[in-house]
Design a protein around this motif. Structure first.
Motif, PDB file in Angstrom:
ATOM      1  N   PRO A   1      -3.553  27.201  -1.065  1.00 18.97           N
ATOM      2  CA  PRO A   1      -4.637  26.252  -1.368  1.00 18.97           C
ATOM      3  C   PRO A   1      -4.092  24.927  -1.894  1.00 18.97           C
ATOM      4  N   VAL A   2      -4.721  23.850  -1.488  1.00 19.59           N
ATOM      5  CA  VAL A   2      -4.365  22.514  -1.982  1.00 19.59           C
ATOM      6  C   VAL A   2      -5.513  22.056  -2.858  1.00 19.59           C
ATOM      7  N   LYS A   3      -5.262  22.026  -4.155  1.00 18.32           N
ATOM      8  CA  LYS A   3      -6.305  21.627  -5.101  1.00 18.32           C
ATOM      9  C   LYS A   3      -5.640  20.892  -6.249  1.00 18.32           C
ATOM     10  N   ASP A   4      -5.773  19.593  -6.252  1.00 17.28           N
ATOM     11  CA  ASP A   4      -5.185  18.792  -7.317  1.00 17.28           C
ATOM     12  C   ASP A   4      -6.026  17.544  -7.519  1.00 17.28           C
ATOM     13  N   PHE A   5      -5.531  16.589  -8.305  1.00 13.97           N
ATOM     14  CA  PHE A   5      -6.316  15.386  -8.589  1.00 13.97           C
ATOM     15  C   PHE A   5      -6.564  14.557  -7.333  1.00 13.97           C
ATOM     16  N   TYR A   6      -5.732  14.741  -6.315  1.00  9.65           N
ATOM     17  CA  TYR A   6      -5.875  13.975  -5.080  1.00  9.65           C
ATOM     18  C   TYR A   6      -6.845  14.628  -4.094  1.00  9.65           C
ATOM     19  N   ALA A   7      -6.661  15.893  -3.823  1.00 16.18           N
ATOM     20  CA  ALA A   7      -7.375  16.567  -2.735  1.00 16.18           C
ATOM     21  C   ALA A   7      -8.543  17.390  -3.278  1.00 16.18           C
TER      22      ALA A   7
ATOM     23  N   PRO B   1      -2.439   3.173  -8.319  1.00 20.17           N
ATOM     24  CA  PRO B   1      -1.998   3.750  -7.039  1.00 20.17           C
ATOM     25  C   PRO B   1      -3.012   3.597  -5.922  1.00 20.17           C
ATOM     26  N   THR B   2      -2.496   3.468  -4.711  1.00 18.58           N
ATOM     27  CA  THR B   2      -3.319   3.542  -3.510  1.00 18.58           C
ATOM     28  C   THR B   2      -3.461   5.011  -3.110  1.00 18.58           C
ATOM     29  N   VAL B   3      -4.282   5.260  -2.116  1.00 19.54           N
ATOM     30  CA  VAL B   3      -4.421   6.618  -1.602  1.00 19.54           C
ATOM     31  C   VAL B   3      -3.083   7.138  -1.105  1.00 19.54           C
ATOM     32  N   GLN B   4      -2.270   6.273  -0.490  1.00 18.13           N
ATOM     33  CA  GLN B   4      -0.955   6.692  -0.003  1.00 18.13           C
ATOM     34  C   GLN B   4      -0.064   7.180  -1.143  1.00 18.13           C
ATOM     35  N   ASN B   5      -0.065   6.448  -2.249  1.00 21.81           N
ATOM     36  CA  ASN B   5       0.775   6.815  -3.378  1.00 21.81           C
ATOM     37  C   ASN B   5       0.365   8.161  -3.966  1.00 21.81           C
ATOM     38  N   ALA B   6      -0.935   8.339  -4.158  1.00 21.31           N
ATOM     39  CA  ALA B   6      -1.429   9.599  -4.712  1.00 21.31           C
ATOM     40  C   ALA B   6      -1.129  10.765  -3.774  1.00 21.31           C
ATOM     41  N   ALA B   7      -1.287  10.531  -2.469  1.00 17.14           N
ATOM     42  CA  ALA B   7      -1.027  11.594  -1.491  1.00 17.14           C
ATOM     43  C   ALA B   7       0.443  11.990  -1.473  1.00 17.14           C
ATOM     44  N   ILE B   8       1.338  11.018  -1.655  1.00 16.28           N
ATOM     45  CA  ILE B   8       2.773  11.326  -1.698  1.00 16.28           C
ATOM     46  C   ILE B   8       3.074  12.290  -2.833  1.00 16.28           C
ATOM     47  N   TYR B   9       2.529  12.025  -4.020  1.00 16.06           N
ATOM     48  CA  TYR B   9       2.757  12.929  -5.152  1.00 16.06           C
ATOM     49  C   TYR B   9       2.233  14.323  -4.819  1.00 16.06           C
TER      50      TYR B   9
ATOM     51  N   ALA C   1       6.820  13.244  -8.701  1.00 16.99           N
ATOM     52  CA  ALA C   1       6.563  14.638  -8.336  1.00 16.99           C
ATOM     53  C   ALA C   1       7.802  15.505  -8.530  1.00 16.99           C
ATOM     54  N   ILE C   2       8.956  14.983  -8.136  1.00 15.83           N
ATOM     55  CA  ILE C   2      10.207  15.727  -8.298  1.00 15.83           C
ATOM     56  C   ILE C   2      10.509  15.948  -9.771  1.00 15.83           C
ATOM     57  N   ALA C   3      10.328  14.913 -10.590  1.00 16.86           N
ATOM     58  CA  ALA C   3      10.594  15.027 -12.028  1.00 16.86           C
ATOM     59  C   ALA C   3       9.646  16.038 -12.668  1.00 16.86           C
ATOM     60  N   ASP C   4       8.359  15.996 -12.300  1.00 10.61           N
ATOM     61  CA  ASP C   4       7.390  16.928 -12.870  1.00 10.61           C
ATOM     62  C   ASP C   4       7.675  18.364 -12.445  1.00 10.61           C
ATOM     63  N   PHE C   5       8.335  18.535 -11.307  1.00  9.18           N
ATOM     64  CA  PHE C   5       8.700  19.870 -10.842  1.00  9.18           C
ATOM     65  C   PHE C   5       9.971  20.365 -11.521  1.00  9.18           C
ATOM     66  N   GLY C   6      10.615  19.504 -12.282  1.00  5.33           N
ATOM     67  CA  GLY C   6      11.825  19.893 -13.008  1.00  5.33           C
ATOM     68  C   GLY C   6      13.106  19.417 -12.360  1.00  5.33           C
TER      69      GLY C   6
ATOM     70  N   ILE D   1       0.814  -1.213   0.000  1.00  2.00           N
ATOM     71  CA  ILE D   1       0.000   0.000   0.000  1.00  2.00           C
ATOM     72  C   ILE D   1       0.848   1.264   0.000  1.00  2.00           C
ATOM     73  N   ALA D   2       2.092   1.159   0.425  1.00  6.05           N
ATOM     74  CA  ALA D   2       2.996   2.306   0.462  1.00  6.05           C
ATOM     75  C   ALA D   2       4.300   1.892  -0.228  1.00  6.05           C
ATOM     76  N   GLY D   3       5.331   1.593   0.553  1.00  2.85           N
ATOM     77  CA  GLY D   3       6.554   0.991   0.026  1.00  2.85           C
ATOM     78  C   GLY D   3       7.109   1.615  -1.232  1.00  2.85           C
ATOM     79  N   GLN D   4       7.416   0.753  -2.195  1.00  2.00           N
ATOM     80  CA  GLN D   4       8.043   1.218  -3.430  1.00  2.00           C
ATOM     81  C   GLN D   4       7.122   2.141  -4.215  1.00  2.00           C
ATOM     82  N   GLY D   5       5.814   1.961  -4.065  1.00  2.00           N
ATOM     83  CA  GLY D   5       4.874   2.861  -4.730  1.00  2.00           C
ATOM     84  C   GLY D   5       5.016   4.294  -4.249  1.00  2.00           C
ATOM     85  N   SER D   6       5.283   4.476  -2.967  1.00  2.00           N
ATOM     86  CA  SER D   6       5.491   5.821  -2.434  1.00  2.00           C
ATOM     87  C   SER D   6       6.773   6.434  -2.971  1.00  2.00           C
ATOM     88  N   VAL D   7       7.810   5.614  -3.119  1.00  2.00           N
ATOM     89  CA  VAL D   7       9.076   6.094  -3.681  1.00  2.00           C
ATOM     90  C   VAL D   7       8.865   6.543  -5.124  1.00  2.00           C
ATOM     91  N   ILE D   8       8.136   5.742  -5.893  1.00  2.00           N
ATOM     92  CA  ILE D   8       7.860   6.084  -7.291  1.00  2.00           C
ATOM     93  C   ILE D   8       7.060   7.380  -7.387  1.00  2.00           C
TER      94      ILE D   8
END
Length: 405
Positions: free
Chosen positions: A343-349, A306-314, A62-67, A50-57
């Motif tokens: 404000p927090v407004k994205d595909f997750y929240a 993705p699980t909720v944990q993975n989406a929240a990490i991004y 997120a880092i890559a998309d931020f440049g 539910i977390a693990g390697q998915g959270s790392v990915i």
């Protein structure tokens, strides 16, 4: 005009131009010239799916998309396995903060580990952003000025599930609970909602985190005659309990409610066994076009939705980097102030707000697991039963035991 007067007028004009001309942004005030993000998670145990390697990915995405950098400085990612042991998690956190110059620790699946690391981070003036520590203690009596709980807490999960099921006729409950801070908090919050709505708790039983045999617990739940058997556990514990409940033919006579089940749990269990079970979470990959677009990118990396944990990490890594960029540095107090005011407004929240106690409130979904016949494509597992608005899902702020103002 004298030569001296002309010189003075020329100097004054230059000063006026300098005052109105745009100035270059100041260099980022980063403690060591690098932003380091640490994913401290379960890479090998019952919560690894539910977390693990998915959270790392997800953090890497997120880092890559931020440049790959913030304010012109590089962003680095480190990850470690806390093995669901608070002493190991604490040792890693101290190493990261004191020697490796990690600025923020994220994930922290396993509430006991998360609470321990939160306290260390507060002492070191570092930030923690939780996705796996969902005990209510993190935003109540143990809240921290350098912490945000980015996913649902146990109250939101328990309140949303119990409220809907009691109103559907599930008046009596029996709990099978993992014996740790997370499980106890989840059962306590669900039981309170059941009683508030006029229902009763006829019994409960605690099990160790590493158990795989749920037969004795399920027999007690079955013998209780409870309308609802609430599973206050997660990950491999939930998977084993649900599979074994099918062997005892608990449903449909009794309703099985997994209070913190994840998409990967349903995938492991299979629709034939899990069908009809109720699940509560704050994210579903197939909710709309935005969730589907990101989730398909994640799937390409993870080969699982993705699980909720993975989406929240991004989501939280993206917002953290935005905050660092906005304040021009990684000072914890400044970054936290920026995070809470943005404000927090994205595909997750959805309908999200960060409260002063460090709780990110957002909509929660009560979902029912589909039958095999109703599922029309891979990972098509849920039908949305109820969208619980953020303000209803989470407790009122005035009820929080957090002392932050």
């Amino acid at each position: 005009m004298t030569r001296f007067a002309a010189a003075r007028r020329f100097a004054a004009a230059l000063f006026a131009i300098a005052a109105i001309a745009p100035r270059p942004a100041p260099a980022a005030e980063l403690s060591d010239g690098i932003v380091r993000i640490g994913v401290l998670t379960d890479l090998s145990g019952p919560y690894s799916a539910i977390a693990g390697q998915g959270s790392v990915i997800a953090a890497r995405m997120a880092i890559a998309d931020f440049g790959g950098q913030v304010a012109g400085r590089p962003v680095e990612l480190v990850a470690a396995d806390h093995q669901n042991k608070p002493d190991i998690g604490s040792a890693i956190a101290r190493q990261w903060f004191d020697a490796d110059k990690v600025d923020v620790v994220v994930d922290l699946v396993n509430s006991a580990v998360g609470l321990a690391v939160m306290n260390i981070a507060r002492e070191r003036h570092k930030v923690t952003l939780l996705t796996g520590t969902i005990t209510g203690r993190a935003v109540n009596e143990e809240c921290s000025p350098t912490n945000i709980q980015w996913t649902n807490d146990t109250y939101a999960l328990a309140n949303s599930s119990a409220d809907a099921l009691v109103k559907r006729g599930g008046k009596s409950w029996f709990f099978i609970t993992v014996d740790n801070a997370f499980g106890r908090s989840l059962e306590k919050d669900a039981a309170a909602t059941v009683k508030r709505l006029g229902g009763t708790v006829v019994g409960s039983v605690a099990h160790p985190l590493d158990t795989t045999d749920f037969s004795s617990y399920l027999l007690q739940a079955q013998a209780s005659g409870a309308d609802v058997i609430g599973l206050a556990n997660a990950g491999a514990n939930t998977i084993d309990a649900v599979k074994q409940a099918a062997e005892f033919r608990i449903a449909p006579k009794q309703t099985l409610a997994a209070l913190d089940a994840f998409l990967t749990d349903i995938h492991a269990i299979g629709l034939e066994v899990a069908q009809g079970m109720y699940v509560t979470q704050g994210f579903y990959w197939d909710f709309d076009d935005a969730t589907r677009a990101w989730s398909k990118r994640f799937f390409a990396e993870r080969q699982a939705m993705p699980t909720v944990q993975n989406a929240a990490i991004y989501s939280l890594v993206t917002h953290y980097l935005k905050a660092v960029e906005a304040v021009g540095g990684d000072d914890a107090a400044k970054v936290m102030a920026q995070l809470k005011s943005s404000p927090v407004k994205d595909f997750y929240a959805r309908n999200a707000e960060i409260r002063r106690n460090g709780s990110l409130i957002h909509d929660i979904y009560l979902m029912r697991v589909k039958t095999p016949a109703a599922s029309t494509y891979p990972w098509d597992y849920y039908e949305i039963d109820t969208v619980v608005p953020a303000a209803k899902a989470f407790p009122p702020l005035e009820a929080s035991a957090c002392g932050l103002k």
